[in-house]
Scaffold this motif. Structure first.
Motif, mmCIF file in Angstrom:
data_model
loop_
_atom_site.group_PDB
_atom_site.id
_atom_site.type_symbol
_atom_site.label_atom_id
_atom_site.label_comp_id
_atom_site.label_asym_id
_atom_site.label_seq_id
_atom_site.Cartn_x
_atom_site.Cartn_y
_atom_site.Cartn_z
ATOM 1 N N GLY A 48 -60.697 41.493 10.150
ATOM 2 C CA GLY A 48 -60.556 40.530 10.996
ATOM 3 C C GLY A 48 -62.015 40.177 11.714
ATOM 4 O O GLY A 48 -62.918 41.036 12.186
ATOM 5 N N MET A 49 -62.165 38.772 12.055
ATOM 6 C CA MET A 49 -63.102 38.309 13.097
ATOM 7 C C MET A 49 -62.363 37.299 13.913
ATOM 8 O O MET A 49 -61.256 36.643 13.558
ATOM 9 N N PHE A 50 -62.776 37.264 14.960
ATOM 10 C CA PHE A 50 -61.960 36.421 16.098
ATOM 11 C C PHE A 50 -62.782 35.746 16.971
ATOM 12 O O PHE A 50 -63.820 36.186 17.402
ATOM 13 N N ASN A 51 -62.195 34.567 17.381
ATOM 14 C CA ASN A 51 -62.883 33.726 18.315
ATOM 15 C C ASN A 51 -64.194 33.220 17.945
ATOM 16 O O ASN A 51 -65.207 33.306 18.575
ATOM 17 N N ASN A 52 -64.344 32.705 16.718
ATOM 18 C CA ASN A 52 -65.700 32.384 16.046
ATOM 19 C C ASN A 52 -65.922 31.070 16.575
ATOM 20 O O ASN A 52 -65.315 29.962 16.058
ATOM 21 N N CYS A 53 -66.802 30.852 17.382
ATOM 22 C CA CYS A 53 -67.142 29.699 17.959
ATOM 23 C C CYS A 53 -68.338 28.767 17.260
ATOM 24 O O CYS A 53 -68.038 28.200 16.489
ATOM 25 N N ALA A 54 -69.428 28.969 17.791
ATOM 26 C CA ALA A 54 -70.555 28.267 17.044
ATOM 27 C C ALA A 54 -71.051 29.395 15.958
ATOM 28 O O ALA A 54 -70.573 30.319 15.561
ATOM 29 N N GLY A 55 -72.088 28.876 15.280
ATOM 30 C CA GLY A 55 -72.771 29.740 14.304
ATOM 31 C C GLY A 55 -74.194 29.415 13.815
ATOM 32 O O GLY A 55 -74.862 28.968 14.617
#
Ligand code: FEO
Ligand code: CA
Ligand code: CA
Length: 648
Positions: free
Chosen positions: A244-251
């Motif tokens: 998993g990945m979590f709280n992916n905001c900007a990029g």
């Protein structure tokens, strides 16, 4: 991310840098419940009326003035729906629950399952990236066509708005059932969709590239920290495989066409008595406490630090994903450090190395950049595959005399030694915040998005707000005490080379109402609708004009969040103009202008996230406005009805 609807302090505002203490201003705010008062008790209408009354006494210019942006501004306000300028239209491209992969079931808000959500568009869309089809490059396609892969982050979930019966506010997150938590985990992560423009309208098309990433997807870990003992858990003895990945905001993206997606407030998902654990000090610097924001640790052991003390170390990274290869394993790139990465955007150094800028979104935290060891190879995509695993991470010091200095986070250099607890570069990267503290960079007013202007090569840092900054802590790069509305810094690298470890900086603007809020600073032609509050994400059009999206303006200023355009050069420099107004409760994310400048894509996040707003009785049902449909975060495409260029 913004969970302010509860009346609690915004979790991003908590601040964990030990160099700061709660201020009198913050204590007064908490005591009086200012946020709750603004949003719940006083009411948005009253606040907006007060705002207009105050503005009536100020001498603000009314005309478009010298801006090259000639659209008719949207008037400041706040209501159930969105607003675009005359002559423009907003198309809803994809909403929470819409199908992403081929066999996705139709969205049924009353009968959600994790299995369905794993195939549907996730919640709270944030970053948006575009990757042209076919893949550009030698023998490939162009970058300005009508067909793209769109990549979208799904930052966090709002259980009270997603599920029946929970009620309103952040505290109800903790009451989610096991089945609801499983839906939440599936609603996080990201989506890859294919979009096409036909007859002036954008739509999602079936695609072999379509993909959902979630809290259950398998990720590889690479770079200097991969395999470190502090990344090992009972489920992963290698320290190289994360779920998993979590709280992916900007990029961001890379020159070789991959998607960078950034884990921001990962700390909030963990529970258990962090304060009593051996790693308590490091947990604290990252905000991992027993006060979990979600119910996940009740049902999933790895989110309980008493059971899996290293699991938090496996989050807070920049993740690289190849959207052109749906079977590829996404990779957490540890060389870029571990902190609350807001985003990660690149610029080219003069010698072809790639420079990635990233902010750590917390009060009094820092601005970073990473420079690859090797140059980008434009002729061989595969040669760039692991470019992000090898390079140098720097943290910024902004001197009062206008100079910028980038300090290397390299094991063995300066204080980053075994005597100070860093026995390898992996230690420096896993505990980036702790290492950076020793180098004495400049604590900033919550660094959000950082992007480079493609025309002038300058770097723009969105500093969203920091009401904890005292008069004594004010400095030139953070010039406002109790900074409620945020500001934007413009960095000029020395000799225009992003690899330079020196440069200069200046203030581009300071948010708030001109002539009313302390320190507010814009072009003097900014109108009563053109000022902004709480800058968060930004992008540029091909003319080098900046477009700034806001998050937090309702609470800080009594106006809806929106999108604002401004020139960065010429007579209209710094003259922000309001282009878009979000529906109530929503922030505006992922602004992106299509390469031909004829579409603005926006991710409208958490519509209806207002005090008292629930699944049954939301403050808005945007964008469907159907009685049986809750508000749905959605990506929209704004075009000019005559097919012309955005803004002018
Ligand atoms: Fe998720 Fe810093 O905003
Ligand atoms: Ca945000
Ligand atoms: Ca953000």
């Amino acid at each position: 991310m913004d969970l302010r609807s509860t009346g609690n302090v915004d979790p991003e505002d908590i601040g964990s840098n030990p160099s700061t203490e709660p201020t009198m201003g913050e204590l007064i705010e908490r005591r009086l419940g200012r946020r709750a008062a603004l949003r719940g008790l006083v009411g948005a209408g009253a606040v907006a009326a007060l705002t207009h009354e105050l503005l009536g006494s100020s001498a603000l210019a009314q005309a478009t003035g010298p801006s090259t942006l000639t659209f008719k501004e949207v008037a400041h306000g706040m209501d159930k729906t969105q607003h675009v300028p005359e002559g423009y239209e907003a198309q809803v491209l994809i909403r929470w629950g819409d199908p992403v992969v081929a066999d996705a079931p139709a969205f049924d808000p009353n009968n959600q399952t994790a299995a369905a959500q794993e195939k549907q568009f996730g919640y709270n869309n944030d970053f948006i990236g575009l990757h042209p089809l076919p893949l550009p490059g030698p023998g490939g396609g162009s970058t300005t066509g009508d067909r793209f892969l769109m990549v979208v982050n799904h930052e966090y979930t709002d259980p009270g708005l997603m599920f029946a019966g929970l009620g309103s506010g952040r505290d109800v997150n903790l009451n989610a059932s096991k089945a609801q938590v499983e839906v939440e985990m599936a609603a996080h992560g990201g989506s890859v969709i294919e979009i096409a423009r036909e007859g002036g309208a954008w739509k999602v098309v079936g695609s072999k590239y379509a993909r959902r990433l979630s809290g259950n997807t398998a990720f590889d870990v690479s770079g200097p920290a991969a395999g470190h003992d502090k990344l090992k858990t009972s489920a992963d003895a290698t320290g190289r495989k994360v779920l998993g990945m979590f709280n992916n905001c900007a990029g961001g993206s890379t020159p070789w066409g991959t998607w960078l997606t950034c884990e921001e407030n990962f700390n909030g998902y963990f529970g258990g008595n962090a304060e009593s654990m051996p790693d308590a000090k490091a947990y604290k610097r990252y905000g991992v406490t027993k006060a979990s924001w979600y119910a996940w640790s009740k049902y999933v052991d790895r989110f309980n630090v008493e059971k899996e003390p290293n699991e938090p170390n496996r989050f807070g990274w920049v993740v690289e994903i190849d959207p052109y290869d749906p079977g590829s394993t996404p990779i957490k790139r540890t060389a870029l450090g571990r902190f609350k990465h807001e985003g990660c955007t690149y610029a080219m150094a003069k010698d072809g190395r790639v420079v990635f800028y990233s902010g750590d979104d917390e009060r009094f935290d820092y601005v970073y950049k990473f420079i690859t060891a090797r140059p980008y190879n434009p002729n061989d995509r595969a040669a760039n595959k692991d470019l992000m695993d090898d390079g140098t991470l720097y943290v910024a010091r902004f001197h009062d005399d206008g100079k910028t200095e980038w300090l290397p986070l390299v094991h063995g250099q300066g204080p980053l030694t075994a005597e100070n607890g860093f026995s390898s570069q992996a230690d420096v990267l896993i505990y980036t915040r702790v290492a950076a503290d020793l180098l004495k960079p400049t604590p900033m007013d919550r660094p959000e998005d950082i992007e480079t202007n493609p025309v002038n090569g300058r770097v723009y840092v969105m500093l969203t707000n920091n009401t904890s900054r005292t008069e004594q802590q004010v400095n030139k790069p953070n010039p406002v005490a109790r900074n409620a509305h945020g500001h934007v810094i413009e960095i000029t690298p020395k000799d225009g080379d992003h690899a330079a470890t020196e440069g200069t900086w200046s203030i581009f603007l300071v948010g708030g109402r001109p002539g009313i809020d302390p320190g507010a600073r814009y072009h003097r032609g900014v109108t009563e609708n053109g000022w902004l509050s709480c800058v968060d994400n930004c992008t540029f059009d091909s003319k080098g004009r900046i477009w700034i999206a806001t998050d937090g303006a309702p609470t800080a200023a009594g106006i809806a969040d929106g999108l604002y355009g401004a020139d960065t050069a010429g007579y209209g420099r710094g003259l922000t103009r309001c282009f878009y107004q979000a529906p109530t409760g929503a922030e505006v994310c992922g602004p992106l202008i299509a390469p031909d400048d004829k579409t603005v894509f926006l991710a409208i996040q958490h519509p209806g996230e207002d005090a008292g707003s629930t699944f049954e009785k939301p403050s808005t049902r945007w964008p469907d406005f159907k009685d049986n449909m809750p508000p749905r975060p959605a990506v929209i495409a704004i075009v000019k009805k005559d097919g012309g260029t955005i803004g002018s």
